[in-house]
Write a protein that holds these residues in place. Structure first.
Motif, PDB file in Angstrom:
ATOM      1  N   ARG A  24     126.512  16.324  43.600  1.00  0.00           N
ATOM      2  CA  ARG A  24     127.459  15.577  43.260  1.00  0.00           C
ATOM      3  C   ARG A  24     128.569  15.857  44.458  1.00  0.00           C
ATOM      4  O   ARG A  24     129.220  14.934  44.959  1.00  0.00           O
ATOM      5  N   ARG A  25     128.709  17.009  45.124  1.00  0.00           N
ATOM      6  CA  ARG A  25     129.583  17.448  46.103  1.00  0.00           C
ATOM      7  C   ARG A  25     129.107  16.779  47.286  1.00  0.00           C
ATOM      8  O   ARG A  25     129.983  16.202  48.143  1.00  0.00           O
ATOM      9  N   LEU A  28     129.720  13.153  47.672  1.00  0.00           N
ATOM     10  CA  LEU A  28     131.149  12.599  47.919  1.00  0.00           C
ATOM     11  C   LEU A  28     131.510  13.113  49.401  1.00  0.00           C
ATOM     12  O   LEU A  28     132.734  12.818  49.714  1.00  0.00           O
ATOM     13  N   LYS A  63     137.559  23.106  36.414  1.00  0.00           N
ATOM     14  CA  LYS A  63     138.127  22.789  37.867  1.00  0.00           C
ATOM     15  C   LYS A  63     137.228  22.199  38.867  1.00  0.00           C
ATOM     16  O   LYS A  63     137.331  21.204  39.430  1.00  0.00           O
ATOM     17  N   ALA A  65     134.406  20.300  37.754  1.00  0.00           N
ATOM     18  CA  ALA A  65     134.374  18.542  37.558  1.00  0.00           C
ATOM     19  C   ALA A  65     135.783  18.005  37.719  1.00  0.00           C
ATOM     20  O   ALA A  65     135.538  16.788  38.320  1.00  0.00           O
ATOM     21  N   THR A  66     136.927  18.388  37.643  1.00  0.00           N
ATOM     22  CA  THR A  66     137.880  17.742  38.073  1.00  0.00           C
ATOM     23  C   THR A  66     138.042  17.362  39.517  1.00  0.00           C
ATOM     24  O   THR A  66     138.083  16.381  40.068  1.00  0.00           O
ATOM     25  N   ALA A  67     137.466  18.310  40.101  1.00  0.00           N
ATOM     26  CA  ALA A  67     137.497  18.273  41.727  1.00  0.00           C
ATOM     27  C   ALA A  67     136.494  17.372  42.011  1.00  0.00           C
ATOM     28  O   ALA A  67     136.639  16.596  43.123  1.00  0.00           O
ATOM     29  N   ILE A  68     135.284  17.212  41.467  1.00  0.00           N
ATOM     30  CA  ILE A  68     134.241  16.149  41.835  1.00  0.00           C
ATOM     31  C   ILE A  68     134.350  15.017  41.098  1.00  0.00           C
ATOM     32  O   ILE A  68     133.350  14.096  40.877  1.00  0.00           O
ATOM     33  N   GLN A  69     135.494  14.778  40.317  1.00  0.00           N
ATOM     34  CA  GLN A  69     135.822  13.368  39.608  1.00  0.00           C
ATOM     35  C   GLN A  69     134.799  13.155  38.446  1.00  0.00           C
ATOM     36  O   GLN A  69     134.327  11.989  38.398  1.00  0.00           O
ATOM     37  N   CYS A  70     134.538  14.033  37.448  1.00  0.00           N
ATOM     38  CA  CYS A  70     133.663  13.613  36.696  1.00  0.00           C
ATOM     39  C   CYS A  70     133.875  14.508  35.611  1.00  0.00           C
ATOM     40  O   CYS A  70     135.066  15.364  35.466  1.00  0.00           O
ATOM     41  N   ARG A  71     133.469  14.499  34.288  1.00  0.00           N
ATOM     42  CA  ARG A  71     133.751  15.125  33.131  1.00  0.00           C
ATOM     43  C   ARG A  71     132.850  16.249  33.061  1.00  0.00           C
ATOM     44  O   ARG A  71     131.641  16.347  33.567  1.00  0.00           O
ATOM     45  N   ASP A  74     129.198  15.621  31.927  1.00  0.00           N
ATOM     46  CA  ASP A  74     128.444  15.131  32.719  1.00  0.00           C
ATOM     47  C   ASP A  74     127.485  15.874  33.761  1.00  0.00           C
ATOM     48  O   ASP A  74     126.592  15.780  33.638  1.00  0.00           O
TER      49      ASP A  74
END
Length: 81
Positions: A24-25, A28, A63, A65-71, A74
């Protein structure tokens, strides 16, 4: 029956979760350092999380999940957890 250590990751759950976070990182186009900065986690600790070397806490999962814009769910679902 012998007690099993809480540090033993027989199912490689931490490795799978770390791989999902790393994928995910990268999707992005974030560096590990940038993700660690946004998530307010030490960069070296983030590296250990991505490699599955650390038993990541629930708060750090939130933290990240918030930083990589997901739940958080997920991340866990993608890691098959």
């Amino acid at each position: 029956m012998p007690r099993v250590s809480g540090k033993e990751d027989r199912d490689k759950s931490l490795v799978r979760l770390g791989a999902v976070i790393r994928a995910r990182r990268l999707s992005l186009d974030l560096s590990q350092e940038a993700l660690a900065d946004v998530a307010e986690i030490d960069r070296s600790h983030m590296g250990k999380i991505e490699r599955g070397e650390r038993n990541v806490t629930f708060l750090n999962i939130l933290k990240i999940a918030t930083a990589i814009q997901c739940r958080p769910s997920d991340l866990l679902r993608e890691a098959d957890l």
